[in-house]
Every structure is written in structure tokens, then in C-alpha cells.
Design a protein around this motif. Structure first.
Motif, PDB file in Angstrom:
ATOM      1  N   ILE A 166      -7.241  14.200 -10.714  1.00  0.00           N
ATOM      2  CA  ILE A 166      -7.817  13.275  -9.738  1.00  0.00           C
ATOM      3  C   ILE A 166      -7.904  13.918  -8.357  1.00  0.00           C
ATOM      4  O   ILE A 166      -8.568  13.391  -7.475  1.00  0.00           O
ATOM      5  CB  ILE A 166      -7.050  11.933  -9.670  1.00  0.00           C
ATOM      6  CG1 ILE A 166      -5.585  12.156  -9.314  1.00  0.00           C
ATOM      7  CG2 ILE A 166      -7.202  11.165 -10.971  1.00  0.00           C
ATOM      8  CD1 ILE A 166      -4.793  10.879  -9.066  1.00  0.00           C
ATOM      9  N   ASP A 171       5.239   5.253  -9.433  1.00  0.00           N
ATOM     10  CA  ASP A 171       4.593   4.008  -9.036  1.00  0.00           C
ATOM     11  C   ASP A 171       4.014   3.332 -10.280  1.00  0.00           C
ATOM     12  O   ASP A 171       4.144   3.828 -11.387  1.00  0.00           O
ATOM     13  CB  ASP A 171       3.513   4.244  -7.978  1.00  0.00           C
ATOM     14  CG  ASP A 171       2.402   5.166  -8.460  1.00  0.00           C
ATOM     15  OD1 ASP A 171       2.351   5.476  -9.667  1.00  0.00           O
ATOM     16  OD2 ASP A 171       1.585   5.574  -7.639  1.00  0.00           O
ATOM     17  N   ASP A 172       3.352   2.211 -10.086  1.00  0.00           N
ATOM     18  CA  ASP A 172       2.808   1.451 -11.214  1.00  0.00           C
ATOM     19  C   ASP A 172       1.614   2.141 -11.869  1.00  0.00           C
ATOM     20  O   ASP A 172       1.284   1.845 -13.015  1.00  0.00           O
ATOM     21  CB  ASP A 172       2.400   0.051 -10.754  1.00  0.00           C
ATOM     22  CG  ASP A 172       3.592  -0.773 -10.318  1.00  0.00           C
ATOM     23  OD1 ASP A 172       4.721  -0.459 -10.768  1.00  0.00           O
ATOM     24  OD2 ASP A 172       3.411  -1.710  -9.523  1.00  0.00           O
ATOM     25  N   ASP A 173       0.955   3.058 -11.151  1.00  0.00           N
ATOM     26  CA  ASP A 173      -0.230   3.714 -11.686  1.00  0.00           C
ATOM     27  C   ASP A 173       0.103   4.878 -12.611  1.00  0.00           C
ATOM     28  O   ASP A 173      -0.714   5.281 -13.427  1.00  0.00           O
ATOM     29  CB  ASP A 173      -1.116   4.238 -10.541  1.00  0.00           C
ATOM     30  CG  ASP A 173      -1.679   3.117  -9.702  1.00  0.00           C
ATOM     31  OD1 ASP A 173      -1.803   1.998 -10.230  1.00  0.00           O
ATOM     32  OD2 ASP A 173      -1.977   3.349  -8.524  1.00  0.00           O
ATOM     33  N   GLY A 174       1.278   5.458 -12.492  1.00  0.00           N
ATOM     34  CA  GLY A 174       1.641   6.621 -13.292  1.00  0.00           C
ATOM     35  C   GLY A 174       0.976   7.864 -12.782  1.00  0.00           C
ATOM     36  O   GLY A 174       0.485   7.919 -11.663  1.00  0.00           O
ATOM     37  N   GLY A 175       0.929   8.899 -13.598  1.00  0.00           N
ATOM     38  CA  GLY A 175       0.330  10.157 -13.192  1.00  0.00           C
ATOM     39  C   GLY A 175       1.384  11.212 -12.931  1.00  0.00           C
ATOM     40  O   GLY A 175       2.568  11.011 -13.190  1.00  0.00           O
ATOM     41  N   GLU A 181       0.835  -1.201   0.000  1.00  0.00           N
ATOM     42  CA  GLU A 181       0.000   0.000   0.000  1.00  0.00           C
ATOM     43  C   GLU A 181       0.875   1.257   0.000  1.00  0.00           C
ATOM     44  O   GLU A 181       1.873   1.343   0.704  1.00  0.00           O
ATOM     45  CB  GLU A 181      -0.865  -0.019   1.264  1.00  0.00           C
ATOM     46  CG  GLU A 181      -1.851   1.091   1.378  1.00  0.00           C
ATOM     47  CD  GLU A 181      -2.654   0.954   2.665  1.00  0.00           C
ATOM     48  OE1 GLU A 181      -2.782   1.968   3.369  1.00  0.00           O
ATOM     49  OE2 GLU A 181      -3.132  -0.150   2.953  1.00  0.00           O
ATOM     50  N   ALA A 182       0.478   2.241  -0.825  1.00  0.00           N
ATOM     51  CA  ALA A 182       1.244   3.491  -0.920  1.00  0.00           C
ATOM     52  C   ALA A 182       1.239   4.241   0.407  1.00  0.00           C
ATOM     53  O   ALA A 182       0.306   4.126   1.199  1.00  0.00           O
ATOM     54  CB  ALA A 182       0.636   4.373  -2.010  1.00  0.00           C
ATOM     55  N   ALA A 207       4.730  10.467 -11.292  1.00  0.00           N
ATOM     56  CA  ALA A 207       4.534   9.501 -10.210  1.00  0.00           C
ATOM     57  C   ALA A 207       5.439   8.306 -10.498  1.00  0.00           C
ATOM     58  O   ALA A 207       5.480   7.809 -11.623  1.00  0.00           O
ATOM     59  CB  ALA A 207       3.076   9.058 -10.150  1.00  0.00           C
ATOM     60  N   ASP A 225      -3.936  11.726 -13.198  1.00  0.00           N
ATOM     61  CA  ASP A 225      -3.725  10.311 -13.474  1.00  0.00           C
ATOM     62  C   ASP A 225      -2.784  10.159 -14.670  1.00  0.00           C
ATOM     63  O   ASP A 225      -2.254  11.147 -15.187  1.00  0.00           O
ATOM     64  CB  ASP A 225      -5.052   9.584 -13.699  1.00  0.00           C
ATOM     65  CG  ASP A 225      -5.787  10.024 -14.964  1.00  0.00           C
ATOM     66  OD1 ASP A 225      -5.224  10.775 -15.790  1.00  0.00           O
ATOM     67  OD2 ASP A 225      -6.949   9.605 -15.127  1.00  0.00           O
ATOM     68  N   GLN A 226      -2.587   8.918 -15.127  1.00  0.00           N
ATOM     69  CA  GLN A 226      -1.641   8.648 -16.207  1.00  0.00           C
ATOM     70  C   GLN A 226      -2.070   9.219 -17.552  1.00  0.00           C
ATOM     71  O   GLN A 226      -1.288   9.259 -18.494  1.00  0.00           O
ATOM     72  CB  GLN A 226      -1.378   7.131 -16.331  1.00  0.00           C
ATOM     73  CG  GLN A 226      -2.590   6.328 -16.705  1.00  0.00           C
ATOM     74  CD  GLN A 226      -3.440   5.918 -15.518  1.00  0.00           C
ATOM     75  OE1 GLN A 226      -3.324   6.450 -14.429  1.00  0.00           O
ATOM     76  NE2 GLN A 226      -4.317   4.959 -15.723  1.00  0.00           N
ATOM     77  N   SER A 227      -3.310   9.711 -17.658  1.00  0.00           N
ATOM     78  CA  SER A 227      -3.789  10.338 -18.891  1.00  0.00           C
ATOM     79  C   SER A 227      -3.817  11.858 -18.791  1.00  0.00           C
ATOM     80  O   SER A 227      -4.289  12.527 -19.711  1.00  0.00           O
ATOM     81  CB  SER A 227      -5.192   9.826 -19.230  1.00  0.00           C
ATOM     82  OG  SER A 227      -5.161   8.443 -19.439  1.00  0.00           O
TER      83      SER A 227
END
Length: 149
Positions: free
Chosen positions: A63, A136-140, A26-27, A134, A57-59
Motif C-alpha cells: 500500500i 490496529d483494526d485494519d491489520g497489515g 484517527e490514527a 500493524a 495491507d492485511q493481505s
């Protein structure tokens, strides 16, 4: 090795020896305001007291709008979540580069970029943009706008 973090909600800086919470994946969250996730910084970064924080977010969609965002743009969080940051904030970088797209694509930070901010229904404002990917794996990305005028 100490990792440096900054909260996109309140701007609090912190350090930790691990990127995650305990033994879980968990982050890390903010110890001061309780926000759910932090952005990791690769070196020292001290935002100005009047800086506005936006998490994307990654796009490149917003958020979260953190500390100083309403004061700079006059926008309510509920009206902008899920919409492209560049469009909602009316970001016009002085050299014509799309730094939001660049940071998301390349995964590198961009700091000290002059930008005109023309948020919906608000007067244009001059600012300096600092953008952090970011890691992490989620990007952003974290977008920090500091008014200059």
C-alpha cells in the motif's frame, strides 16, 4: 505510558502518550513528513540509514513504498501498489519461511531474517528483513529491508 512509533514513509521515530490523534479515533500521522499513519513499535527499533520501507495491507499487498524503496528495488510506487509484496519484491527467505504470511497470520514481529530480494527488472540483492504487524483494526505490516551486500 509512552508508545513508540515509526513512519513507513520517512523512517522517523517518535513517541506519544496516546495511539490516536487527540480525542478522535484517527490514527497518528507523521509530524516530520505528514504521512497519514504510523506503525507502533513494542520496543526500541532503529533502522539502518540505508533501510527500505514498505507498508502492506492485511493481505500482504503493498500500500506504500517509503524511504529507500526505490534505491533498493528500482520500482516505482505506481507500478506496485495493490500487488503482493512477496511477489513484487521477489522475497526469498534463506530458511524457506514465508515471514510476510507468518507476521500477518500470527500478529508477531520477525526481525533479522536473511532474505534475497529480486524485484522485477532488478538484480538480486541480499538483505535483512524486519517485519512488524500493524496493531490496529485494519491489520497489515511494515516490512523493512536493509541491504547487506
Amino acid at each position: 505510558m509512552a508508545h513508540l512509533f515509526i513512519c513507513p514513509n520517512c523512517g522517523t521515530r517518535s513517541t506519544a502518550s496516546d495511539r490516536v490523534r487527540g480525542f478522535r479515533r484517527e490514527a497518528r500521522g507523521c509530524e516530520k513528513c505528514g504521512f497519514a499513519f504510523l506503525f507502533e513499535l513494542l520496543d526500541d527499533y532503529y533502522p539502518a540509514p540505508n533501510a527500505a520501507f514498505f507498508a502492506c495491507d492485511q493481505s500482504g499487498r503493498l500500500i506504500h513504498c517509503g524511504r529507500g524503496s526505490f534505491e533498493l528495488t528500482g520500482l516505482d510506487v505506481e507500478k506496485v501498489i495493490g500487488r503482493p509484496a512477496k511477489e513484487v519484491l521477489g522475497l526469498d527467505f534463506s530458511d524457506g519461511t514465508d515471514y510476510v504470511g507468518q507476521v500477518l497470520e500470527w500478529g508477531v514481529r520477525a526481525q533479522g531474517k536473511p532474505v534475497a530480494v529480486h524485484a522485477e527488472g532488478d538484480l538480486p540483492a541480499k538483505a535483512t528483513a524486519d517485519l512488524f504487524p500493524a496493531y490496529d483494526d485494519d491489520g497489515g505490516l511494515l516490512l523493512v529491508l536493509t541491504p547487506t551486500g
